[in-house]
Design a protein around this motif. Structure first.
Motif: not given
Length: 377
Positions: A285-297
């Motif tokens: 979940d951490d790796i997934f949400w980190n990637a999602k945050g990066q793409l969100y930005a």
């Protein structure tokens, strides 16, 4: 014929229930032991213990409240930048000469708007989780990032911060300078320094690499970066600062972003291949949400860059490819599984969300590489 399958599912369910009960009893055991200890003490000792425990209880209540969900989350946030009203590329002069009381004006940078917005989103609209002392303490000594709960928001914020930190470097080193050789803009330099500050610092430094004692929190530095970015924007609009909207700068900026998300894709691939614990992978979940945050930005940052480099994007015919890249990024952002699973790619029971978001990241990176290739011709 279906009896063995049904029995197998029953056994799996019974095992999951037993595991949940065991975990629940393990979590409650210290509290039950503490309760028995306190109830055996005299009343004045109970009052003292209660006064000592109360701040901790309040602190954890606030931690849960802040970590429970992401405030003001909106994939359509770039629409607030009002790029449609743009008349010139970033830094280009709007009024050729100042006449009467009319001040000389130049085009604003929507990339700067995106970075300022995202930083404000991280530390003002949301509580910055990574420097929270109770988050840093972990869950009974276990790093929160190695649990299933209360860590997704922190990972998402760090993903955003990674993207805006990368962009701040590009703005100070290239975009805010004439052909990368003029003096670095002081406001962009200040913003870059503030955004590069350690993400885990609270009011007091623990014993470690730095001296023990009071210090400035991470979020204070990040708020300072917002002020520096706004100051640069004001100078840019009044033609006192530079935004060098050249094709080679856009090409390098795209290249840096492609490399950044390429590194994230590699991390997703490594985790997906090395672990197949499905719903029980506590780091997925951490790796997934980190990637999602990066793409969100990067979704907002690239929207801003499209407006800033509009003349180049139009003259090179990049509009259609840019639309496709934005659509792929938005598709990744809209992935929102209730529980992030890291199962086998050919598994039928537990999905593999890491591979799914990794697929979209590779599509976005492929679009970025193609955009760079066209600009390099």
């Amino acid at each position: 014929m279906l009896d063995p399958l049904i029995e197998g599912l029953k056994a799996l369910w019974a095992g999951l229930v037993a595991l949940a009960k065991g975990l629940w009893h393990s979590i409650l055991w210290p509290f039950r032991a503490a309760h028995r200890f306190v109830m055996r003490r005299k009343i004045w000792i109970r009052i003292v213990i209660a006064l000592l425990i109360l701040p901790v209880v309040i602190g954890y209540a606030l931690l849960i409240w802040n970590a429970a969900w992401i405030r003001d989350y909106d994939p359509a946030y770039p629409d607030s930048f009002d790029t449609a009203s743009r008349t010139v590329s970033a830094g280009d002069q709007v009024a050729v000469e100042a006449t009467g009381n009319a001040a000389q004006t130049c085009g604003r940078s929507y990339t700067v708007d995106a970075v300022a917005y995202l930083t404000d989103f991280n530390v003002n609209k949301n509580n910055w989780m990574s420097s929270n002392p109770l988050y840093k303490l972990g869950f009974f000594g276990i790093d929160w990032d190695r649990t299933w709960i209360l860590d997704n928001k922190a990972a998402f914020q760090r993903g955003i911060h990674q993207a805006i930190g990368r962009t701040a470097i590009e703005m100070s080193d290239r975009l805010g300078r004439v052909r990368g050789t003029s003096q670095i803009d002081p406001n962009l330099k200040s913003a870059r320094g503030s955004l590069q500050f350690d993400q885990y610092t609270w009011f007091i430094n623990p014993v470690g690499d730095r001296p023990f004692g009071p210090t400035t929190r991470s979020q204070t530095y990040y708020r300072s970066a917002i002020k520096s970015l706004n100051a640069y924007q004001s100078d840019l609009v009044s033609c006192k600062a530079t935004f060098d909207a050249r094709a080679d700068n856009l090409m390098q900026f795209i290249d840096r972003i492609a490399n950044d998300i390429g590194s994230t894709s590699a991390s997703l691939k490594t985790r997906a291949e090395a672990y197949n614990a499905g719903w029980f992978d506590t780091r997925a979940d951490d790796i997934f949400w980190n990637a999602k945050g990066q793409l969100y930005a990067y979704y907002g940052i690239l929207k801003g860059a499209r407006a800033d480099f509009s003349d180049i994007i139009t003259s090179r015919g990049l509009g259609t490819l840019w639309d496709e890249m934005e659509a792929q990024t938005l598709s990744a952002i809209n992935l929102d599984p209730l529980i992030v699973s890291n199962g086998k790619e050919d598994g039928w029971l537990m999905p593999t969300h890491l591979t799914t978001i990794g697929f979209y990241i590779l599509r976005v990176r492929s679009n970025l590489v193609e955009l760079r290739s066209i600009l390099d011709r």
